[in-house]
Design a protein around this motif. Structure first.
Motif, PDB file in Angstrom:
ATOM      1  N   PRO A 140       2.534   3.921   2.264  1.00  0.00           N
ATOM      2  CA  PRO A 140       1.444   3.974   3.575  1.00  0.00           C
ATOM      3  C   PRO A 140       0.016   3.620   4.050  1.00  0.00           C
ATOM      4  O   PRO A 140      -0.365   2.753   4.065  1.00  0.00           O
ATOM      5  N   PHE A 141      -0.584   4.433   2.106  1.00  0.00           N
ATOM      6  CA  PHE A 141      -2.177   4.339   1.725  1.00  0.00           C
ATOM      7  C   PHE A 141      -2.048   3.146   1.422  1.00  0.00           C
ATOM      8  O   PHE A 141      -3.517   2.113   1.781  1.00  0.00           O
ATOM      9  N   PHE A 166       8.241  17.450  -3.863  1.00  0.00           N
ATOM     10  CA  PHE A 166       6.354  16.556  -4.083  1.00  0.00           C
ATOM     11  C   PHE A 166       6.739  15.809  -4.444  1.00  0.00           C
ATOM     12  O   PHE A 166       5.649  14.621  -4.383  1.00  0.00           O
ATOM     13  N   ILE A 197       4.608   1.993   8.142  1.00  0.00           N
ATOM     14  CA  ILE A 197       3.576   3.800   8.239  1.00  0.00           C
ATOM     15  C   ILE A 197       4.439   4.650   8.927  1.00  0.00           C
ATOM     16  O   ILE A 197       5.029   5.738   8.779  1.00  0.00           O
ATOM     17  N   SER A 234       7.273  12.737  -1.339  1.00  0.00           N
ATOM     18  CA  SER A 234       6.147  13.263  -0.690  1.00  0.00           C
ATOM     19  C   SER A 234       4.708  12.304  -1.306  1.00  0.00           C
ATOM     20  O   SER A 234       4.352  11.939   0.086  1.00  0.00           O
ATOM     21  N   VAL A 235       4.459  12.676  -2.818  1.00  0.00           N
ATOM     22  CA  VAL A 235       3.450  11.654  -3.095  1.00  0.00           C
ATOM     23  C   VAL A 235       4.018  10.233  -2.822  1.00  0.00           C
ATOM     24  O   VAL A 235       3.090   9.378  -2.766  1.00  0.00           O
ATOM     25  N   GLN A 275       8.960  10.722   5.751  1.00  0.00           N
ATOM     26  CA  GLN A 275       8.128  12.036   4.798  1.00  0.00           C
ATOM     27  C   GLN A 275       8.319  14.329   5.919  1.00  0.00           C
ATOM     28  O   GLN A 275       8.581  14.560   4.813  1.00  0.00           O
ATOM     29  N   ILE A 276       8.491  14.183   6.655  1.00  0.00           N
ATOM     30  CA  ILE A 276       8.793  15.369   7.758  1.00  0.00           C
ATOM     31  C   ILE A 276       9.861  15.892   7.604  1.00  0.00           C
ATOM     32  O   ILE A 276       9.820  16.758   6.980  1.00  0.00           O
ATOM     33  N   THR A 298       3.791   8.921   0.775  1.00  0.00           N
ATOM     34  CA  THR A 298       2.595   9.102   0.565  1.00  0.00           C
ATOM     35  C   THR A 298       1.464   7.972   1.220  1.00  0.00           C
ATOM     36  O   THR A 298       0.647   6.829   1.516  1.00  0.00           O
ATOM     37  N   ALA A 333       6.142   8.106   7.538  1.00  0.00           N
ATOM     38  CA  ALA A 333       6.150   9.117   8.060  1.00  0.00           C
ATOM     39  C   ALA A 333       6.944  10.105   8.532  1.00  0.00           C
ATOM     40  O   ALA A 333       7.689  11.585   8.017  1.00  0.00           O
TER      41      ALA A 333
END
Lengths: 124, 208
Positions: free
Chosen positions: A38-39, A28, A57, A31-32, A64-65, A35, A61
């Motif tokens: 990129p944002f 988690f 980005i 992932s945070v 993260q995958i 994520t 991704a």
């Protein structure tokens, strides 16, 4: 998933089969971060070069995958006697062929077959 | 073999000499994983369609005019939180605590519903602005891809409700554990697909 490897017995329903609290929290947390960055890059326009931002980005991704696969889906080469990993590899190969093939072929179709290459983006 | 087959009563079961009996549901996880892989191919096709058509605006609205990245970030957070709470549900299931498992499933469902509500709000907002699926190839492929993901989440929630009823009635029996593990894979898989959606559709669309 490895719980069902060949044994068929129930003793394998321990924490290792579905991950541990630590595993989920690490997943988690990663992932945070993966994520948020990129944002942040896109929303604040941190990098002027759009091409470079896109590549970065996409890399985030991809990482993260992999993180989700390991920490949430508990993929490992040994689960289900290696069959789930084999299916995953096969699927990834197909996905790569479909995606790269479609984009490549259709890009060249657009570039070579249609008039006014530069207006293509605005054409119906 | 023949003598076994004519034994009266129960169905005859044959095993190879070196093979042992498989527990019921022993192959469910692998089978469900294969289903997820085929689902992954469906999404790959939709991503490919979006990749090819995503730039064809037909002089209509572009991603920049439509997407509210702040909203997408909130949406992504909802799905990510629902992933970790489902993980907690699995951990409490391992400990055999029915109440805690149900509570975590309920929390997961609420995050899932929040995700869906935000997505529906976004769709309604876009359609209200005239950005309907019929407007351009970009919007057609956008609504197909993101809508298919949303439908998966919807059915995941329906499945979750069904399993909560099952667990309430029969407890954490072996079959229910197996079903919860399948839904766990499904739910985390949807989160993986969403990584692709927010990266390729929303972020890269805004960059375009």
């Amino acid at each position: 998933m490895s719980a069902h490897d060949h044994t068929g017995h129930d003793h394998a329903h321990g924490g290792a089969a579905h991950g541990s609290l630590k595993g989920y929290l690490i997943g988690f947390f990663l992932s945070v971060i993966l994520t948020a960055i990129p944002f942040w890059l896109v929303m604040d326009g941190v990098i002027d070069n759009k091409q470079a931002t896109a590549v970065i980005i996409m890399a985030f991704a991809a990482v993260q995958i992999v993180v989700h696969m390991i920490f949430f889906l508990h993929m490992n080469p040994a689960s289900e006697g290696g069959w789930s990993m084999l299916a995953l590899i096969f699927t990834v190969i197909l996905v790569v062929i479909v995606l790269s093939g479609s984009l490549w072929v259709m890009y060249h179709l657009n570039a070579n077959m249609m008039p006014g290459l530069h207006e293509m983006r605005e054409m119906p | 073999m023949a003598s076994t087959a004519i034994t009266a009563g129960a169905e005859p079961v044959f095993h190879l000499e070196e093979e042992h009996a498989h527990a019921e549901g022993g192959s469910t996880m692998l089978g469900f994983w294969l289903y997820l892989m085929s689902d992954c191919l469906i999404f790959a096709m939709l991503f490919a369609a979006f990749g090819v058509l995503g730039g064809n605006y037909a002089a209509g609205p572009a991603p920049k005019d439509l997407f509210d990245l702040g909203l997408v970030a909130v949406n992504t957070t909802m799905l990510l939180l629902s992933s970790i709470t489902y993980g907690f549900a699995m951990l409490t299931m391992d400990k055999g605590r029915v109440g805690a498992t149900q509570a975590w499933l309920a929390v997961t469902m609420l995050f899932g519903l929040a995700f869906l509500s935000i997505e529906l709000y976004e769709f309604a907002h876009m359609i209200h602005e005239g950005a309907t699926p019929q407007r351009s190839a970009f919007l057609s492929s956008f609504f197909t891809l993101v809508g298919t993901h949303g439908l998966h989440v919807t059915f995941g929630i329906v499945w979750m409700v069904a399993l909560m009823v099952q667990v309430a009635r029969y407890g954490l029996i072996e079959a229910n554990r197996r079903r919860l593990m399948c839904l766990s894979m499904f739910w985390h898989f949807l989160d993986v697909v969403w990584i692709g959606v927010f990266t390729f559709v929303y972020l890269m669309g805004t960059l375009r």
